[in-house]
Design an enzyme around this catalytic site. Structure first.
Site, PDB file in Angstrom:
ATOM      1  N   GLU A 230     -10.640  18.375  35.418  1.00  0.00           N
ATOM      2  CA  GLU A 230     -11.706  19.471  35.559  1.00  0.00           C
ATOM      3  C   GLU A 230     -11.007  20.670  35.497  1.00  0.00           C
ATOM      4  O   GLU A 230     -11.995  21.701  35.020  1.00  0.00           O
ATOM      5  CB  GLU A 230     -12.476  19.074  37.043  1.00  0.00           C
ATOM      6  CG  GLU A 230     -13.238  17.963  36.787  1.00  0.00           C
ATOM      7  CD  GLU A 230     -14.203  17.630  37.792  1.00  0.00           C
ATOM      8  OE1 GLU A 230     -14.010  18.277  39.066  1.00  0.00           O
ATOM      9  OE2 GLU A 230     -15.427  17.257  37.641  1.00  0.00           O
TER      10      GLU A 230
ATOM     11  N   GLU B  85       0.831  -1.120  -0.190  1.00  0.00           N
ATOM     12  CA  GLU B  85      -0.073  -0.167   0.137  1.00  0.00           C
ATOM     13  C   GLU B  85       0.909   1.242   0.072  1.00  0.00           C
ATOM     14  O   GLU B  85       0.725   2.298  -0.572  1.00  0.00           O
ATOM     15  CB  GLU B  85      -0.904  -0.084   1.155  1.00  0.00           C
ATOM     16  CG  GLU B  85      -2.240  -1.042   1.218  1.00  0.00           C
ATOM     17  CD  GLU B  85      -3.314  -0.738   2.098  1.00  0.00           C
ATOM     18  OE1 GLU B  85      -4.187  -1.425   1.910  1.00  0.00           O
ATOM     19  OE2 GLU B  85      -2.727  -0.228   3.377  1.00  0.00           O
TER      20      GLU B  85
END
Length: 393
Positions: free
Chosen positions: A313, A73
């Site tokens: 957070e 490929e």
């Protein structure tokens, strides 16, 4: 009395070729079956080509085993550019005759099937490359491209079997990559049966969070880990987690380290925490979990130790600002390169990406709204904490 007679001699174990891939050799008991073909399958983008290339690169650099990479490929230039992000210098390995890249062009529009089709030409080409390099390792990437132009299913199956038998007869440790089929491990549903070892790579996304996993589906002649293991791909290559929980045989250091809070150290026998320990700080919102963690970070950096902080957070600037209110200047450690915040792992790069210091903090636990029903994040954190439990981490 036992019905079975005592074993008088030790039977020879299956010879294995170590891959050098962190964690993988542990779950396979030493690596891939030496001198036999291994199938690596998965969907597009799961890391098959990178995994197989690292197998060759580590073999050449760590175990003095030259390799041949035959691609159907990507050409040589494209392969070299793609793996450069992992720190692999293919040009240097080629120059040192440790690696040979061979791009086989298989354009379907240029193929005309006439008469009997076989892979004799491929065997000659690959055999010449093996002899030229005195190669011990071979990669074929990917097998579907080679057979894409063949409509005859019987011929295809026959040649697949012959290819795997040829590789085994040559005595090379081979890795063949294949695309995953619909309901099968491969598109043709045959490669997994003629391979001695089958590895499945998976890259799944659940509730916008991606995780990569590896599973050894099959391994003839050897015991192996059968679970799904999270793995990472970063600038250092592949790393399979967890790697130490398999044996739980790491040492338990007796050295203690201060938390940076005198009263807390006093509660802990006056010496603080055990080094390389995993410590859970639990409490409701506002109870001081982040403050305790930041004190530990500050004390470790003051000792000249490198620290890694995972906030899920708050941003780095928020944490540095907030900790100034209790007299901690974390910013100075950041500027000196002793403290690093990495708060993008879960949302931007996948939860498992970037979990790689003397001291680490995960704070707080992954927000519940991001967990969904997938428990993989627990296993990744568990694996990371397990790695951190090793002396010297």
């Amino acid at each position: 009395m036992s019905k079975h007679p005592p074993r008088t001699r030790q039977l020879p174990a299956l010879a294995k070729a170590p891959t050098g891939i962190t964690g993988f050799d542990e779950i396979t008991g030493g690596g891939l079956p030496r001198g036999r073909p291994t199938l690596v399958c998965g969907t597009a983008g799961c890391g098959k080509t990178l995994f197989s290339m690292e197998f060759l690169v580590r073999g050449a650099t760590d175990f003095a085993e030259p390799g041949v990479f035959m691609s159907f490929e990507e050409n040589e230039r494209e392969l070299a550019q793609n793996v450069a992000s992992l720190g692999f210098d293919l040009a240097d390995l080629i120059k040192r005759r440790l690696l040979l890249l061979d791009f086989v062009r298989t354009e379907q529009s240029e193929i005309h099937e006439a008469g009997d089709y076989d892979l004799e030409g491929l065997f000659v080409r690959l055999g010449h490359a093996i002899d030229q390099m005195k190669a011990k390792r071979v990669v074929l990437d990917t097998i579907e491209t080679l057979f894409a132009a063949l409509p005859n299913e019987l011929v295809l199956r026959s040649e697949l079997r012959r290819l795997f038998r040829w590789l085994k007869d040559r005595g090379v440790t081979a890795m063949i990559t294949a695309e995953r089929g619909d309901g099968t491990l491969t598109r043709h549903g045959l490669e997994e049966y003629v391979s001695d070892c089958v590895i499945l790579l998976d890259h799944r996304v659940i509730e916008q969070i991606s995780t990569r996993r590896l599973r050894v589906v099959k391994y003839r002649g050897s015991v192996h880990g059968t679970n799904e293991y999270p793995f990472l791909i970063d600038e250092s290559g592949f790393s399979v987690l967890p790697i130490t929980s398999l044996g739980l045989d790491h040492e338990a250091p007796t050295e203690r380290m201060s938390t940076g809070i005198a009263q807390l150290d006093a509660m802990l026998d006056g010496k603080g925490l055990y080094r390389a320990a995993s410590v859970l700080v639990s409490g409701t919102a506002g109870s001081g979990k982040s403050s305790i963690a930041s004190h530990v970070m500050d004390a470790a950096c003051a000792r000249g130790e490198r620290c890694l902080y995972f906030p899920f957070e708050e941003a780095q600037a928020q944490i540095v600002r907030n900790m100034q209110s209790i007299g901690l200047d974390l910013g100075r450690w950041v500027s000196r390169g002793l403290l690093r915040f990495q708060g993008y792992a879960d949302k931007a790069s996948g939860f498992s990406q970037g979990l790689r210091h003397h001291c680490t903090v995960h704070e707080p636990d992954v927000p519940r709204r991001q967990r969904g029903n997938d428990r993989s994040r627990y296993f990744v954190v568990d694996g990371h904490l397990d790695v951190g439990a090793q002396p010297g981490k």
